[in-house]
Design an enzyme around this catalytic site. Structure first.
Site, PDB file in Angstrom:
ATOM      1  N   GLU A 178     -12.040   5.433   4.738  1.00 11.15           N
ATOM      2  CA  GLU A 178     -11.563   6.011   5.998  1.00 11.15           C
ATOM      3  C   GLU A 178     -12.799   6.519   6.740  1.00 11.15           C
ATOM      4  O   GLU A 178     -13.120   7.708   6.713  1.00 11.15           O
ATOM      5  CB  GLU A 178     -10.535   7.094   5.701  1.00 11.15           C
ATOM      6  CG  GLU A 178      -9.330   6.504   4.970  1.00 11.15           C
ATOM      7  CD  GLU A 178      -8.407   7.531   4.338  1.00 11.15           C
ATOM      8  OE1 GLU A 178      -8.630   8.739   4.544  1.00 11.15           O
ATOM      9  OE2 GLU A 178      -7.465   7.117   3.641  1.00 11.15           O
ATOM     10  N   ASN A 220       1.856  10.689   6.694  1.00  2.00           N
ATOM     11  CA  ASN A 220       1.042   9.754   7.470  1.00  2.00           C
ATOM     12  C   ASN A 220       1.512   9.779   8.919  1.00  2.00           C
ATOM     13  O   ASN A 220       2.336   8.977   9.345  1.00  2.00           O
ATOM     14  CB  ASN A 220       1.176   8.338   6.890  1.00  2.00           C
ATOM     15  CG  ASN A 220      -0.177   7.710   6.651  1.00  2.00           C
ATOM     16  OD1 ASN A 220      -1.165   8.094   7.266  1.00  2.00           O
ATOM     17  ND2 ASN A 220      -0.223   6.743   5.756  1.00  2.00           N
ATOM     18  N   HIS A 260      -2.470  16.528  -1.649  1.00  5.65           N
ATOM     19  CA  HIS A 260      -2.895  16.594  -0.252  1.00  5.65           C
ATOM     20  C   HIS A 260      -2.593  17.948   0.398  1.00  5.65           C
ATOM     21  O   HIS A 260      -3.067  18.212   1.511  1.00  5.65           O
ATOM     22  CB  HIS A 260      -2.223  15.477   0.549  1.00  5.65           C
ATOM     23  CG  HIS A 260      -2.812  14.122   0.287  1.00  5.65           C
ATOM     24  ND1 HIS A 260      -3.022  13.635  -0.986  1.00  5.65           N
ATOM     25  CD2 HIS A 260      -3.237  13.141   1.128  1.00  5.65           C
ATOM     26  CE1 HIS A 260      -3.553  12.424  -0.916  1.00  5.65           C
ATOM     27  NE2 HIS A 260      -3.697  12.102   0.355  1.00  5.65           N
ATOM     28  N   TYR A 285       0.829  -1.202   0.000  1.00  5.84           N
ATOM     29  CA  TYR A 285       0.000   0.000   0.000  1.00  5.84           C
ATOM     30  C   TYR A 285       0.865   1.255   0.000  1.00  5.84           C
ATOM     31  O   TYR A 285       1.804   1.394   0.785  1.00  5.84           O
ATOM     32  CB  TYR A 285      -0.917   0.033   1.234  1.00  5.84           C
ATOM     33  CG  TYR A 285      -1.637   1.354   1.372  1.00  5.84           C
ATOM     34  CD1 TYR A 285      -2.716   1.665   0.546  1.00  5.84           C
ATOM     35  CD2 TYR A 285      -1.223   2.303   2.297  1.00  5.84           C
ATOM     36  CE1 TYR A 285      -3.357   2.889   0.639  1.00  5.84           C
ATOM     37  CE2 TYR A 285      -1.858   3.528   2.405  1.00  5.84           C
ATOM     38  CZ  TYR A 285      -2.928   3.818   1.575  1.00  5.84           C
ATOM     39  OH  TYR A 285      -3.554   5.038   1.663  1.00  5.84           O
ATOM     40  N   TYR A 311     -16.167  30.188  47.172  1.00  7.17           N
ATOM     41  CA  TYR A 311     -15.466  29.043  46.579  1.00  7.17           C
ATOM     42  C   TYR A 311     -14.299  29.475  45.684  1.00  7.17           C
ATOM     43  O   TYR A 311     -13.281  28.772  45.620  1.00  7.17           O
ATOM     44  CB  TYR A 311     -16.436  28.203  45.745  1.00  7.17           C
ATOM     45  CG  TYR A 311     -17.462  27.435  46.527  1.00  7.17           C
ATOM     46  CD1 TYR A 311     -17.524  27.492  47.915  1.00  7.17           C
ATOM     47  CD2 TYR A 311     -18.388  26.636  45.871  1.00  7.17           C
ATOM     48  CE1 TYR A 311     -18.471  26.788  48.633  1.00  7.17           C
ATOM     49  CE2 TYR A 311     -19.349  25.918  46.575  1.00  7.17           C
ATOM     50  CZ  TYR A 311     -19.389  25.996  47.951  1.00  7.17           C
ATOM     51  OH  TYR A 311     -20.321  25.298  48.644  1.00  7.17           O
ATOM     52  N   PHE A 348      -1.723   5.826  12.496  1.00 10.69           N
ATOM     53  CA  PHE A 348      -1.914   7.247  12.172  1.00 10.69           C
ATOM     54  C   PHE A 348      -3.159   7.831  12.828  1.00 10.69           C
ATOM     55  O   PHE A 348      -3.378   9.041  12.792  1.00 10.69           O
ATOM     56  CB  PHE A 348      -2.038   7.427  10.654  1.00 10.69           C
ATOM     57  CG  PHE A 348      -3.043   6.478  10.042  1.00 10.69           C
ATOM     58  CD1 PHE A 348      -4.401   6.629  10.255  1.00 10.69           C
ATOM     59  CD2 PHE A 348      -2.608   5.412   9.269  1.00 10.69           C
ATOM     60  CE1 PHE A 348      -5.315   5.745   9.712  1.00 10.69           C
ATOM     61  CE2 PHE A 348      -3.531   4.520   8.717  1.00 10.69           C
ATOM     62  CZ  PHE A 348      -4.888   4.691   8.943  1.00 10.69           C
ATOM     63  N   ARG A 388     -11.629  29.943  48.337  1.00 14.07           N
ATOM     64  CA  ARG A 388     -11.408  28.807  49.225  1.00 14.07           C
ATOM     65  C   ARG A 388     -10.997  27.553  48.462  1.00 14.07           C
ATOM     66  O   ARG A 388     -10.251  26.708  48.967  1.00 14.07           O
ATOM     67  CB  ARG A 388     -12.683  28.545  50.019  1.00 14.07           C
ATOM     68  CG  ARG A 388     -12.480  27.670  51.219  1.00 14.07           C
ATOM     69  CD  ARG A 388     -13.752  27.206  51.908  1.00 14.07           C
ATOM     70  NE  ARG A 388     -14.939  27.974  51.660  1.00 14.07           N
ATOM     71  CZ  ARG A 388     -16.166  27.496  51.817  1.00 14.07           C
ATOM     72  NH1 ARG A 388     -16.344  26.243  52.196  1.00 14.07           N
ATOM     73  NH2 ARG A 388     -17.231  28.249  51.595  1.00 14.07           N
TER      74      ARG A 388
END
Length: 490
Positions: A411, A194, A82, A52, A277, A326, A280
């Site tokens: 995916e 990746n 990409h 791959y 609060y 990944f 404190r």
């Protein structure tokens, strides 16, 4: 100099490289491991074994076999296609951290890249050449594909960089430092993108800055206690040891030690029996924020030294295995968790600001104004603090629960980890402004009482901060004060 091994990088070393511009190199032994992994890839390519992303397409195209003559073109096309991030670029700090972390991951020797590729990344880092990487566009699974593609472009002499405080083309910067562009070989484009280094880099920067801000928050809260005659009994060690959380115990100890010589703190029953609060419960809340930080630091240090590539090359057994390292879920969860600690650190600070400015809650001039009515003083500073903590509540929504399928459902589950990390860093900026406002108000409060009675530690901090923002003697444009104080704290 920081020597990378792929397995031993620490948060402090990242800080030294990112903040102090410390140079980076790799050990000879590590380089040999990388070379062995590369030789395995080349052997597999020669045997025409189907792998791959090496001789197949990507994502849904994983079933498309690529001709041997096109393997280099495949890797270049991957980076080009990409690199489609949008939005404002990450800071140079984040870009610098991304280069460091990606190089460190490749050095583990399971990605099948050539050592020259890693050395090119370190050369950019050491020369101060920082790739321009858009912040938006990552799903946080299949790695931080878009951001890391932009990070890879300058290695090839493409894309933009920031060099010597100027944005320019990568090709111009490479010429200036006598570097030649790299030509990608089989597997190398995929190995560059990746991974989880965008979300991890943002996470590291956020953690380093949050740690500093938490310490500052404890000191500023101590000054607020002085300005409001806070009851010191609530910080008694016996109270906190019974709860058992070490971070809470540590915060209480810090405040006790900081205020041990203060003449402003009171005992229970002197002015009132209990504080609100937000005074404190400082150790309980900030201690819990420290717990989120400590958890996330542990996860980040693991991820910084992790192999997040796909496929993984195992030289010992001559195999390439497609997996899912990944996937950014561990960091997505961690950064979503950190957002809670950031939000609450700011929330409780804003409530202390309200106690400092509200005349119904203290004996100070209304809104700390020198001329109440004619001048509004810190009134609208509290508005700003309230607006910022409200915005943080929206940003604190977990990004990791929102998965969207991609690549034609190949995916089909993603982490959105980079969104979680980006929001955490954004929230931290908001929190810093809130805490800066608390500091401005706390300083004003103790000055009304008389700074000669302050603790030594808070007085020293007060005097340093006063050089950044002057006393409120009349109304002015307070936006500049808030900005200057926040920048000083950073």
């Amino acid at each position: 100099m920081v020597i990378l091994t792929g397995e031993t990088l620490t948060l402090d070393e990242v800080r030294r490289v990112v903040d102090d511009q410390e140079t980076v190199d790799l050990s000879e032994e590590t380089e040999r491991t990388v070379m062995k992994s590369r030789e395995t890839v080349e052997t597999m390519v020669q045997k025409r074994k189907t792998m791959y992303g090496i001789n197949t397409g990507f994502g849904k195209f994983s079933d498309v076999i690529i001709d041997e003559t096109d393997l280099e073109t495949l890797q270049l096309n991957l980076i080009h296609s990409h690199a489609c991030g949008v939005g404002e670029p990450f800071s140079e700090k984040v870009s610098r951290a991304m280069l460091l972390l990606r190089a460190n991951a490749l050095l583990r020797g399971y990605s099948g890249v050539r050592p020259v590729l890693i050395r090119q990344m370190l050369a950019l880092l050491n020369a101060g050449i920082h790739p321009v990487v858009p912040q938006q566009g990552s799903l946080g699974a299949s790695g931080d594909l878009a951001p890391l593609a932009h990070l890879a472009l300058p290695l090839l002499g493409e894309g933009d960089v920031v060099y010597q405080e100027k944005r320019m083309s990568a090709s111009e910067a490479l010429v200036d430092v006598s570097l030649e562009p790299i030509t990608l070989k089989a597997k190398e484009g995929l190995a560059l993108i990746n991974g989880t280094q965008a979300m991890t880099a943002v996470g590291v920067i956020t953690c380093l800055e949050m740690e500093k801000l938490l310490y500052q928050s404890e000191l500023i809260a101590s000054m607020t206690l002085e300005g409001l005659y806070g009851i010191i009994d609530a910080f008694d060690h016996d109270v906190h040891r019974l709860r058992g959380h070490q971070e809470q115990i540590d915060v209480a100890a810090y405040i006790r030690e900081t205020l041990e010589d203060s003449q402003f703190t009171t005992r229970q029953g002197e002015k009132r029996v209990q504080d609100a609060y937000s005074l404190r419960c400082i150790p309980q809340v900030l201690g819990a924020s420290w717990q989120t930080l400590n958890y996330v630091k542990e996860k980040l240090e693991t991820e910084m030294n992790a192999v997040t590539d796909n496929p993984l090359i195992f030289s010992e057994t001559d195999k390439a295995v497609s997996g899912g390292n990944f996937h950014g879920e561990p960091i997505a969860f961690a950064m979503d968790f950190l957002k809670l600690g950031i939000a609450e650190m700011a929330n409780i600070s804003e409530r202390r600001v309200e106690r400092l400015v509200n005349p119904q809650l203290n004996d100070l001039p209304p809104f700390l104004s020198p001329k109440p009515g004619l001048e509004s003083g810190a009134m609208i500073m509290q508005y700003t603090a309230a607006s910022l903590v409200s915005e943080n509540k929206t940003l604190a929504h977990p990004a990791s629960v929102d998965s969207i399928p991609s690549s034609a459902n190949q995916e089909d589950h993603v982490s959105m980890g980079t969104i979680a990390a980006r929001h955490a860093l954004q929230m931290l900026g908001n929190a810093r402004h809130v805490i800066a406002i608390e500091l401005i108000c706390a300083m004003q409060a103790v000055e009304y009482r008389g700074t000669d009675k302050m603790a030594v530690r808070t007085k020293q901090f007060h005097d340093s901060a006063r050089k950044i923002v002057p006393m409120i003697s009349e109304d002015r444009v307070f936006a500049e004060d808030i900005k200057n104080m926040a920048n000083w704290l950073k």
